[in-house]
Design a protein around this motif. Sequence first.
Motif, short mmCIF file in Angstrom:
data_model
loop_
_atom_site.label_atom_id
_atom_site.label_comp_id
_atom_site.label_asym_id
_atom_site.label_seq_id
_atom_site.Cartn_x
_atom_site.Cartn_y
_atom_site.Cartn_z
N UNK A 1 0.82 -1.21 0.00
CA UNK A 1 0.00 0.00 0.00
C UNK A 1 0.85 1.26 0.00
N UNK A 2 2.14 1.10 0.05
CA UNK A 2 3.04 2.23 0.05
C UNK A 2 4.45 1.77 0.38
N UNK A 3 5.30 2.72 0.70
CA UNK A 3 6.65 2.39 1.12
C UNK A 3 7.10 3.41 2.15
N UNK A 4 8.16 3.07 2.86
CA UNK A 4 8.71 3.94 3.90
C UNK A 4 10.20 4.10 3.64
N UNK A 5 10.57 4.83 2.59
CA UNK A 5 11.98 4.95 2.22
C UNK A 5 12.83 5.60 3.32
N UNK A 6 14.06 5.14 3.35
CA UNK A 6 15.07 5.71 4.22
C UNK A 6 16.35 5.87 3.41
N UNK A 7 17.25 6.66 3.92
CA UNK A 7 18.57 6.80 3.31
C UNK A 7 19.55 7.12 4.42
#
Length: 166
Positions: free
Chosen positions: A70-76
């Motif tokens: 249903x979505x994503x939770x990007x990090x860097x």
Amino acid sequence: MTDYATVTPTVGDVAQSYEYIVDVATVPVAPAEKAYVNVPDINQFNPQFPAQLQDITTYANKGQQAQAKVGSAPTAAFNILKIRDEAGEFQPEWLILKNASDKTGKDNLVYLRWYDALGASDAYEGLFLVTRDSRPENGAQGPGWDAFSFAAAGPILPIANPVLTP
């Protein structure tokens, strides 16, 4: 059908881990535009795109799990080498990150974009919360690295690679 005897390596140039360009911008006050600053003195750049999954298991799945993205939770995250200018201050891009990480709420946000340095379609942009992490180098001798991590504060979307667009 592909079989073992016909599988061969892909022809072309192998991408290198350092072939990313990373830029940062403070959140502009409307109607100003984002003013990106390049962050050249980094290593260990590690963007991630973990999926946000929703359980949609029903009896019809007969005991097997079913999920939908249903979505994503990007990090860097990356390390940045701190470099002093002639006046003794650290570089502007480090100051943007440090100043944002010292604050809370909307003042803790920066725009981050990264893209393939040679123009390939691997390019993203989005708004991120900034955290200053533990220093990766803190011995008696060694260069002054700082570490920053970023958590998405909204959608992180593919963009046209800025290398290819004026």
